[in-house]
Write an enzyme that holds these catalytic residues in place. Sequence first.
Site, mmCIF file in Angstrom:
data_model
loop_
_atom_site.group_PDB
_atom_site.id
_atom_site.type_symbol
_atom_site.label_atom_id
_atom_site.label_comp_id
_atom_site.label_asym_id
_atom_site.label_seq_id
_atom_site.Cartn_x
_atom_site.Cartn_y
_atom_site.Cartn_z
ATOM 1 N N GLY A 67 -23.026 14.477 39.148
ATOM 2 C CA GLY A 67 -22.259 15.219 40.085
ATOM 3 C C GLY A 67 -22.705 15.210 41.492
ATOM 4 N N HIS A 180 -15.163 17.782 49.264
ATOM 5 C CA HIS A 180 -16.113 16.780 49.771
ATOM 6 C C HIS A 180 -15.259 16.149 50.756
ATOM 7 C CE1 HIS A 180 -19.265 16.619 46.501
ATOM 8 N NE2 HIS A 180 -18.939 17.973 46.955
ATOM 9 N N ARG A 228 -11.458 13.538 41.146
ATOM 10 C CA ARG A 228 -11.521 14.898 40.857
ATOM 11 C C ARG A 228 -10.888 15.666 42.110
ATOM 12 N NH1 ARG A 228 -16.789 17.997 38.346
ATOM 13 N NH2 ARG A 228 -15.788 19.778 37.655
ATOM 14 N N CYS A 354 -20.892 29.114 24.481
ATOM 15 C CA CYS A 354 -21.446 29.660 25.849
ATOM 16 C C CYS A 354 -20.959 31.126 26.434
ATOM 17 C CB CYS A 354 -20.684 28.484 26.529
ATOM 18 S SG CYS A 354 -20.944 28.823 28.321
ATOM 19 N N CYS A 368 -29.701 26.279 29.600
ATOM 20 C CA CYS A 368 -28.960 27.305 29.079
ATOM 21 C C CYS A 368 -29.635 28.398 28.926
ATOM 22 C CB CYS A 368 -28.295 26.862 27.825
ATOM 23 S SG CYS A 368 -27.403 27.962 26.991
ATOM 24 N N ALA A 402 -36.383 36.960 21.776
ATOM 25 C CA ALA A 402 -37.581 36.096 21.025
ATOM 26 C C ALA A 402 -37.776 36.078 19.499
ATOM 27 C CB ALA A 402 -38.903 36.664 21.850
ATOM 28 N N ARG A 439 -20.524 42.138 31.380
ATOM 29 C CA ARG A 439 -21.689 41.321 30.668
ATOM 30 C C ARG A 439 -21.465 41.579 29.056
ATOM 31 N NH1 ARG A 439 -26.766 41.440 31.718
ATOM 32 N NH2 ARG A 439 -26.737 39.038 31.867
#
Length: 681
Positions: A67, A180, A228, A354, A368, A402, A439
């Site tokens: 990237g 860019h 891109r 995800c 992640c 955990a 969330r």
Amino acid sequence: MYQPDPAIVAKDPLLQPLTIRHLTIRNRIMSTSHACGLEQNGMPDDAYQSYHEAKAKGGIGLSMFGGSSNVDIDSPNIFRQLNVGTDEIIPHLQRFAARMHAQGAALMCQITHLGRRGDPYGGDRLPTIGPSPIRETAHRSIPKEMDEHDIDRVVKAFAAAALRCKEGGLDGIETMAGGHLIGQFLSPDTNRRTDRFGGSLENRCRFALMVHEAIRKAVGDSFILGMRFTIDEGPDSALRLDEGIRIARILKDAGAVDFFNAIYGTMENVPALAKYNMPGMGTPLAPWVEPVGVFRREVGLPVFHAARIADLASARYAVREGKVDMAGMTRAQIADPYIVAKLASGREDEIRPCVGATHCQSQHRPSCLHNPVTGRELSLKHVIPKTQGPVRKVVVIGGGPAGLEAARVSAERGHEVSLYEAAAEFGGQILLGATGSWRRDLKGIVEWRLAELGRLGASLHANAYMDEHDIAELEPDVVIMATGGLPMVDIGDGAELCINTWDVLTGQVALSGDVLIFDGTGRHPGPLAAERAVEAGARVSYVSIDAMIAEELTYSERIRWKQLFLKHGIQPIPETRLVSVERCDNRLAARLLNDLSHEITTVMVDHVVVEQGSIPMTEVYDQLRGRSNNEGVSDLEATVNAAPQPRRSAEGFELHRIGDAVASRNIHSAMLDALRICSAL
């Protein structure tokens, strides 16, 4: 390893090959280029390569890396990019390509010049350059307007960088237009020139055409060359979809590109980046697939696209309906690099989701939120191997993040696992976090682990508080204490008059009237409590020890909370702390100390809510230490290296505590504790 089922491959549009020129990509799932944060001195060394190689082993068709890889000296490394402006990179690329090709995946690199998006104080402290001297908000640069000498130099630099990529054995490259230098010439918002490089659409395309013509001359016709490309800069910009299509047709008709990698929106500032360019949790899935589909239909070249294509259903729709040719599941691959392998072998329900938490965009990228292996492939494994030793009885106490991860990893190792949670539901603080308006997807972290624990045959027990004797009676070989913590309220006088954020988020306390929220962490609970208070009709004053709200979070999360505060008229009081609370005529007098002026003010409110993280619950752990063979000590060297833990005596069980039972941290840290300890059992 990637072992597809031919029957599944035959009927799934995501698993069909795509041919561009001479290159056949084995399926339609890709990872788009991003600065993963694993480079070494601008080079893609072992950690960088292993991160991508995991995706290749997991069956990905194409991995686009690097990237914003810089082509020239005045495009500096400012967010951990690669340097394709030197021949030093060629042997690294050759090793990289060999590793990826050995696993059946195609490999391409993104090359770019940042232009005004650079940093005049980074690298060699050279001025940034651009088509016009217009400041870029995000990186704060006011560029030098390029003359034709600059243009010729940068064009040659692009061609030389592309040739290095070809000599490195890559299958192709893409240039980066959006935001860019190439894109800065294309957009009328950033190109105010009156010479042959500005004004008309054709003139604004001239620089891009020169770059791609020079690249094609350098690499020949057999090398894949894409761009891109921003198809639409969004509602606040001049370059909209119709003009994006016209530009793309000019590039196509000139033979300048073999594919477009379509993006939407600008990178002009952080709100635009978070809202349009790289949206996260709270944004609908695949928000730009429809305009990308229009672009693909009108332009007639292969189109790649990634923007919150986080699940296979969205990716499958986009490919099946002809919206895209390659579905970029970049963040989804960070969560689970084995997506394709699981899909192609009939194990789609085992894919780690995800959830869009944008933890992968933090300073600790590419991590992640709930896959601590990502970015640590040199020391940890995505596929947990079975133990080579005896099967052990592992007892996990606490069913938060955990504990769930400790139980999952131990079960994957083949051990006999029992998980005990004192509450009625598994999930711990994740359940609190998921109460917010945007969330709710956090629950995917819990739901996936519960499904995996069911598949692995672990024994799960809710409403099961376990004391020292209960645990000892199970005769465990290993005990993992993941009991979490209790809310901390440490403000000096009047702490007993305060409410903690957990009580607000669980609904145990109803807020009304005037509410003061003191945020001592910069994490999610404070803003979540503010949202809950406003929804209840309360008037909220928000005090933070930090310079801004949600300072510990990623920019995308911070923007979400800023938008919500703006919507509800909450004006945070920064760099201020709560020092005491006292009761006064049935109200509360909260004393505030400003860290800048050192002035103390008093505000009268009906409720004071405090967020200061948590303090570990260790009572049962402390009682068990004397029964353990390691005195409850987790050796730090062994932990970091995911190695077996040393014993201190021959008798007793192995005892560890993890997550917030050790210290107040985040989900990722809790799961990393669990993985490091339990993958060595």
